[in-house]
Enzyme design. Sequence first.
Site, mmCIF file in Angstrom:
data_model
loop_
_atom_site.group_PDB
_atom_site.id
_atom_site.type_symbol
_atom_site.label_atom_id
_atom_site.label_comp_id
_atom_site.label_asym_id
_atom_site.label_seq_id
_atom_site.Cartn_x
_atom_site.Cartn_y
_atom_site.Cartn_z
ATOM 1 N N ARG A 59 0.804 -1.225 0.000
ATOM 2 C CA ARG A 59 0.000 0.000 0.000
ATOM 3 C C ARG A 59 0.836 1.273 0.000
ATOM 4 O O ARG A 59 0.404 2.296 -0.495
ATOM 5 C CB ARG A 59 -0.922 -0.013 1.221
ATOM 6 C CG ARG A 59 -2.251 -0.665 0.899
ATOM 7 C CD ARG A 59 -3.224 -0.395 1.991
ATOM 8 N NE ARG A 59 -2.740 -0.990 3.225
ATOM 9 C CZ ARG A 59 -3.502 -1.696 4.060
ATOM 10 N NH1 ARG A 59 -4.764 -1.884 3.797
ATOM 11 N NH2 ARG A 59 -2.999 -2.207 5.155
ATOM 12 N N LYS A 162 3.148 -17.633 7.643
ATOM 13 C CA LYS A 162 2.388 -17.834 8.855
ATOM 14 C C LYS A 162 2.020 -16.482 9.450
ATOM 15 O O LYS A 162 2.684 -15.512 9.109
ATOM 16 C CB LYS A 162 3.165 -18.694 9.847
ATOM 17 C CG LYS A 162 4.364 -17.979 10.502
ATOM 18 C CD LYS A 162 5.088 -18.905 11.422
ATOM 19 C CE LYS A 162 4.566 -18.806 12.830
ATOM 20 N NZ LYS A 162 5.296 -17.848 13.686
ATOM 21 N N ASP A 191 6.849 -22.802 7.027
ATOM 22 C CA ASP A 191 7.297 -22.884 8.416
ATOM 23 C C ASP A 191 8.803 -22.756 8.295
ATOM 24 O O ASP A 191 9.477 -23.721 7.905
ATOM 25 C CB ASP A 191 6.912 -24.230 9.039
ATOM 26 C CG ASP A 191 7.347 -24.287 10.500
ATOM 27 O OD1 ASP A 191 8.443 -23.787 10.806
ATOM 28 O OD2 ASP A 191 6.602 -24.823 11.330
ATOM 29 N N HIS A 192 9.328 -21.582 8.567
ATOM 30 C CA HIS A 192 10.722 -21.342 8.152
ATOM 31 C C HIS A 192 11.713 -22.248 8.880
ATOM 32 O O HIS A 192 12.842 -22.416 8.431
ATOM 33 C CB HIS A 192 11.091 -19.861 8.253
ATOM 34 C CG HIS A 192 11.429 -19.393 9.635
ATOM 35 N ND1 HIS A 192 10.472 -19.109 10.566
ATOM 36 C CD2 HIS A 192 12.615 -19.166 10.241
ATOM 37 C CE1 HIS A 192 11.058 -18.725 11.682
ATOM 38 N NE2 HIS A 192 12.357 -18.746 11.514
ATOM 39 N N LYS A 196 15.711 -24.453 7.795
ATOM 40 C CA LYS A 196 17.010 -24.356 8.486
ATOM 41 C C LYS A 196 17.832 -25.608 8.199
ATOM 42 O O LYS A 196 17.325 -26.726 8.297
ATOM 43 C CB LYS A 196 16.793 -24.204 9.999
ATOM 44 C CG LYS A 196 16.225 -22.849 10.396
ATOM 45 C CD LYS A 196 16.098 -22.723 11.905
ATOM 46 C CE LYS A 196 15.303 -21.500 12.297
ATOM 47 N NZ LYS A 196 16.090 -20.279 12.410
ATOM 48 N N GLU A 230 14.277 -17.985 23.115
ATOM 49 C CA GLU A 230 14.686 -16.711 22.510
ATOM 50 C C GLU A 230 15.021 -15.736 23.624
ATOM 51 O O GLU A 230 14.360 -15.739 24.668
ATOM 52 C CB GLU A 230 13.540 -16.133 21.683
ATOM 53 C CG GLU A 230 13.163 -16.979 20.501
ATOM 54 C CD GLU A 230 12.114 -16.288 19.652
ATOM 55 O OE1 GLU A 230 12.497 -15.546 18.748
ATOM 56 O OE2 GLU A 230 10.923 -16.467 19.944
ATOM 57 N N ASP A 249 2.385 -18.919 18.236
ATOM 58 C CA ASP A 249 3.503 -18.352 17.482
ATOM 59 C C ASP A 249 4.605 -19.382 17.224
ATOM 60 O O ASP A 249 5.196 -19.409 16.145
ATOM 61 C CB ASP A 249 4.067 -17.154 18.259
ATOM 62 C CG ASP A 249 5.111 -16.397 17.479
ATOM 63 O OD1 ASP A 249 4.956 -16.282 16.253
ATOM 64 O OD2 ASP A 249 6.094 -15.910 18.093
ATOM 65 N N HIS A 254 6.640 -24.354 14.648
ATOM 66 C CA HIS A 254 8.048 -24.760 14.696
ATOM 67 C C HIS A 254 8.270 -25.959 15.639
ATOM 68 O O HIS A 254 8.928 -26.927 15.275
ATOM 69 C CB HIS A 254 8.930 -23.608 15.165
ATOM 70 C CG HIS A 254 8.719 -22.332 14.397
ATOM 71 N ND1 HIS A 254 8.385 -22.316 13.066
ATOM 72 C CD2 HIS A 254 8.795 -21.027 14.767
ATOM 73 C CE1 HIS A 254 8.270 -21.057 12.656
ATOM 74 N NE2 HIS A 254 8.510 -20.265 13.675
ATOM 75 N N LYS A 350 9.951 -16.467 25.121
ATOM 76 C CA LYS A 350 10.688 -15.238 24.817
ATOM 77 C C LYS A 350 11.295 -14.697 26.102
ATOM 78 O O LYS A 350 10.852 -15.017 27.195
ATOM 79 C CB LYS A 350 9.734 -14.202 24.224
ATOM 80 C CG LYS A 350 9.279 -14.586 22.823
ATOM 81 C CD LYS A 350 8.877 -13.372 22.011
ATOM 82 C CE LYS A 350 8.355 -13.759 20.647
ATOM 83 N NZ LYS A 350 9.415 -14.035 19.664
HETATM 84 C C1 BG6 Z 1 8.776 -16.615 14.051
HETATM 85 C C2 BG6 Z 1 8.017 -16.059 15.208
HETATM 86 O O1 BG6 Z 1 8.014 -17.584 13.375
HETATM 87 O O2 BG6 Z 1 9.973 -17.216 14.508
HETATM 88 C C3 BG6 Z 1 8.863 -15.091 16.009
HETATM 89 O O3 BG6 Z 1 6.836 -15.411 14.752
HETATM 90 C C4 BG6 Z 1 10.194 -15.716 16.379
HETATM 91 O O4 BG6 Z 1 8.182 -14.667 17.173
HETATM 92 C C5 BG6 Z 1 10.851 -16.329 15.160
HETATM 93 O O5 BG6 Z 1 11.013 -14.701 16.949
HETATM 94 C C6 BG6 Z 1 12.086 -17.100 15.550
HETATM 95 O O6 BG6 Z 1 12.784 -17.478 14.401
HETATM 96 P P1 BG6 Z 1 14.351 -17.786 14.428
HETATM 97 O O7 BG6 Z 1 14.659 -18.214 13.044
HETATM 98 O O8 BG6 Z 1 15.033 -16.533 14.848
HETATM 99 O O9 BG6 Z 1 14.522 -18.877 15.460
#
Ligand code: BG6
Length: 499
Positions: A59, A162, A191-192, A196, A230, A249, A254, A350
């Site tokens: 936007r 996500k 799902d990143h 990894k 984290e 989250d 994950h 966190k």
């Molecule tokens: C994301 C979450 O999917 O993954 C975040 O929404 C989180 O809250 C992040 O900080 C963590 O990813 P990574 O790759 O830093 O472990």
Amino acid sequence: MSENPLLEGLRLRRTPEPCALVIFGASGDLTQRKLFPALYSLAFRRLLPESFGIVGVARTEQTTKEWAAAMKKAVQEHGRDPFKQDVWSALAESMTYVATDFADDHGEDEVLEVLRSFDADRGTSGNRVYYLAVPPAAFETIVNELGERRGDDGWTRLIVEKPFGHDAASADELNRILQQWFREDEVFRIDHYLGKETVQNMLALRFANGIFEPIWNRQFIDHVQITVAESIGVEGRAGFYESAGAVRDIFQNHLLQLIALTAMEPPIDFTADSVRNEKVKVLRSLHTPGPKSVVRGQYGRGFVEGEEVPGYRNEPDVAAESTTETFVAAKLYVDNWRWADTPFYVRAGKRLARRETTIAIQFQRAPHPPFAEIAGDGLRPNVLLIHVQPDEGVSLAIGAKVPGQGMSIRTVHMDFLYGGAFRTGLPEAYERLILDAMLGDATLFTRADEVDEQWELVDSIVAAWRRDRPNFPNYEAGTWGPRSADELIHRDGRSWRRH
Ligand code: BG6
């Protein structure tokens, strides 16, 4: 990159067919922090298609030039490779920005116009990858618009970020909207964690080695511990996080994926469906934990890495009485032949003491240790530790004799560190995932039925939470979570790994 042409030939190099990449949410945080640095790294290694173009859609009113300048800055700030002007210039030359509200038909037509010009001028052959890096509210409109305007030329793939829904019902609804227009093999749910390297290495470790599988079961493994810790807080994302919390989250996606990869049966091959068929069986076998087997927490004020940080309720845009959890721990069982009665203790949070993601496989004690009385630090069971991040690698804790007279035993580690074993740096998850989507390989993306199973488990946990009001905050920032998380595991005569 290797200078040796023979080595070059040996490398498994996959280059996608010509295509255009359309990023919805092109001025957002994810695009700047992750997508463009990843695209730059792919360009740096010449892994992008020869005929390629990028359309940024958002936007924000700005020109292509302004957008490209912002992306250049993002690459310089967040990229892992040295910045080379010629690599960037080639990429920048393929970029076009379209400022539009997604709900505006005119905007979609403008995007199509650019895509047609890419086909004519850049040879992108009608092939499209649409990347939806947008808030869930924008999802339906974009998918419907794309579906309605879908042409017959080339292939179409849709990458969906996500959060994929908020619960089972909303995820079902998203799937219904997607399935109206797209086949399942055209949808790539991110799902990143699956991108990894170290997470994929779990598959290599288990199935490329003969020595682990025979002992990878309830007979030899006492329990499994998975930690996704984290040190960062909510980082200005309260708008999203307040209604998500740690369970939606991190746990829903994950963490459950890490369990699935740890517990799955060997797939017959590494095609997307074979791998995902095995993962979904694990997700289906996960026993719904009773209320005593799940604990939640929220951080209060404290010190992280020497710096004083505010409590969650004092973060910007967080409600003063917020009951959103920033920590979750659970004891789960995979109810199948291989894992019956073997607990999987998992935790995510966190503002914990350190950033650390690990999978620890704790084996049973040696059945009859003749050294029990003389052991230096007590005979500890063997632990296979997969360091997902940081310090990526694998280590095996074994008992060894302390040099000198007598027979004293101490725990030592056999270590494999990525940094030491391989010369190249580790690619970022998004590099792999963007490339795989362009190649049409969905192995590292979550299928609709996996997402369903994940939400069902989360829904049952959250439903139990609705009955009582948590006493938050219940852990200090910079610690390893609430006391109840320790109690959860101590009750079984075990404890969390110390770090
Ligand atoms: C994301 C979450 O999917 O993954 C975040 O929404 C989180 O809250 C992040 O900080 C963590 O990813 P990574 O790759 O830093 O472990």
